[in-house]
Design an enzyme around this catalytic site. Structure first.
Site, PDB file in Angstrom:
ATOM      1  CB  THR A 213      -0.955   0.453   1.258  1.00 29.56           C
ATOM      2  OG1 THR A 213      -1.330  -1.069   1.068  1.00 29.56           O
ATOM      3  CG2 THR A 213      -0.984   1.475   1.385  1.00 29.56           C
TER       4      THR A 213
ATOM      5  CB  SER B 159       2.816  -7.842   0.660  1.00 26.35           C
ATOM      6  OG  SER B 159       1.593  -7.775   1.995  1.00 26.35           O
TER       7      SER B 159
ATOM      8  CB  THR C  77       0.302  -4.263   6.257  1.00 32.43           C
ATOM      9  OG1 THR C  77      -1.199  -4.539   4.942  1.00 32.43           O
ATOM     10  CG2 THR C  77       1.581  -2.729   6.427  1.00 32.43           C
ATOM     11  CG  ASP C  78      -2.551  -7.289   3.885  1.00 36.58           C
ATOM     12  OD1 ASP C  78      -3.651  -6.515   4.509  1.00 36.58           O
ATOM     13  OD2 ASP C  78      -2.989  -7.586   2.624  1.00 36.58           O
TER      14      ASP C  78
HETATM   15  N1  LIG Z   1      -1.317  -2.096   4.083  1.00 35.44           N
HETATM   16  C1  LIG Z   1      -0.684  -2.553   2.724  1.00 35.44           C
HETATM   17  O1  LIG Z   1       0.059  -3.156   2.525  1.00 35.44           O
HETATM   18  C2  LIG Z   1      -2.035  -3.884   2.129  1.00 35.44           C
HETATM   19  C3  LIG Z   1      -1.711  -4.207   0.826  1.00 35.44           C
HETATM   20  N2  LIG Z   1      -2.595  -5.199   0.870  1.00 35.44           N
HETATM   21  C4  LIG Z   1      -0.088  -5.264   0.541  1.00 35.44           C
HETATM   22  O2  LIG Z   1       0.129  -6.066   2.146  1.00 35.44           O
HETATM   23  O3  LIG Z   1       0.217  -5.314   0.253  1.00 35.44           O
END
Ligand SMILES: NC(=O)C[C@H](N)C(=O)O
Length: 335
Positions: A13, A55, A86-87
């Protein structure tokens, strides 16, 4: 003298923008750096792009590329900041904790819940904190820096899907907190005396079986045939329902060397299969390993890592599995 810090961008993100079908990582590494000009005040930043993916699509081959990028640049830089979604960040942090051990140079993983090009975002603070931590004399090893917290690479878990406060450290204190560029350490740094070790092989032929009440044992034989290790995520401190246990005993006779690991679905305090009848007997007879206080992410990454190298005997694997690496395990299993 100012430290040389390398930003390794992988997507997430933090680097995302609106696309026709929803948010997708599009912002490049150098552009990410341009949003945090203040870092040049305390370090010499540089940036490379490794991939630009959500991710969700992170795989062990990407971890291998991260290790290679860090290894290839190890002499040139004093610290590394990985920008990551973050995932699956907790998995990557755990994987790098096993793949890069005893690194005197800090490896910091960070990301954001909001894109860096938005007016209101956590991306800039998280990145600034990460550079600040990576440039600090007393930092080392693999950790996540997110929401002002520094979390050991093996202890992180994503606990919120939308809030800035997305990560927690499970059953272990934060290594440090960061506020306004000041680091408050809770765990004192004991400098590694040995040389850094890089491992590039991970065996991803493992399966996570989540138990649910009334689970049907159909398909268990297939899992034993197909996978090198099976991690069973059970209830409470860990046990196998009677309907499934009989099948396990039979399969253990056919596949005595299969690695079976018990983990728990409960967020805190870990497993101990010896407490209840539903776990005690099967642990001994089928030679289960168990997670104890290791997080599920750490158990998965550690299993991939320990099966990634040369073929080892089951007792050797058991010793490696219970070896404490980057604060992953406190409990003493007395192997
Ligand atoms: N906050 C994030 O980065 C979520 C995103 N879907 C990822 O993991 O790439």
């Amino acid at each position: 003298m100012k430290k040389n810090i390398l930003l390794i961008a992988t997507g997430g993100t933090i680097a995302s923008q609106k696309s026709e079908h929803g948010l997708a990582p599009l912002i490049q590494a150098k552009e990410i750096l341009s949003y945090i000009p203040d870092v040049s005040g305390f370090c010499n930043p540089d940036a490379i792009q490794l991939c630009n993916i959500d991710s969700t699509n992170m795989e062990p081959c990407h971890w291998k590329n991260m290790v290679k990028a860090i290894r290839d640049n190890y002499d040139k830089y004093d610290g590394f900041v990985l920008a990551h979604g973050t995932d699956t960040m907790a998995y990557t942090a755990a994987a790098l904790s096993y793949m890069i051990q005893k690194s005197r140079k800090p490896i910091v993983i960070t990301g954001a819940q909001k894109s860096i090009d938005l007016e209101i975002t956590d991306a800039k603070t998280n990145l600034l904190d990460s550079f600040c931590y990576a440039a600090d004399e007393n930092s080392q090893g693999v950790q996540i820096v997110f929401g002002g917290k520094v979390i050991a690479g093996t202890r992180a878990k994503k606990i919120r899907s939308k809030s800035y406060n997305a990560f927690d450290s499970i059953d272990f204190p934060f290594l440090a907190m960061i506020q306004d560029g000041r680091i408050m350490r809770y765990i004192p740094t004991v400098p590694f005396e040995e040389e850094v070790t890089f491992y590039e092989e991970m065996n991803d032929n493992i399966f996570l079986l989540k138990l649910i009440p009334g689970i049907s044992p159909k398909g268990l034989r297939f899992l034993f045939e197909q996978y090198d290790a099976i991690i069973v995520e059970s209830f409470g401190v860990g046990g196998i329902p009677a309907s499934v246990a009989d099948i396990f005993y039979g399969l253990h006779e056919t596949y005595p060397d299969k690695i079976i690991i018990m983990a728990t679905q409960v967020a805190h305090e870990g497993s101990d299969m010896t407490v209840y009848e539903v776990g005690n007997k099967i642990k001994k007879e089928c030679k289960f390993l168990e997670s104890y206080d290791m997080t599920l992410e750490a158990v998965i990454a550690k299993t991939m890592w320990m099966l990634g190298g040369k073929m080892l005997k089951k007792w050797e694997l058991e010793q490696i599995f219970y070896k404490k690496i980057n604060y992953d395990l406190i409990f003493d299993p007395h192997v």
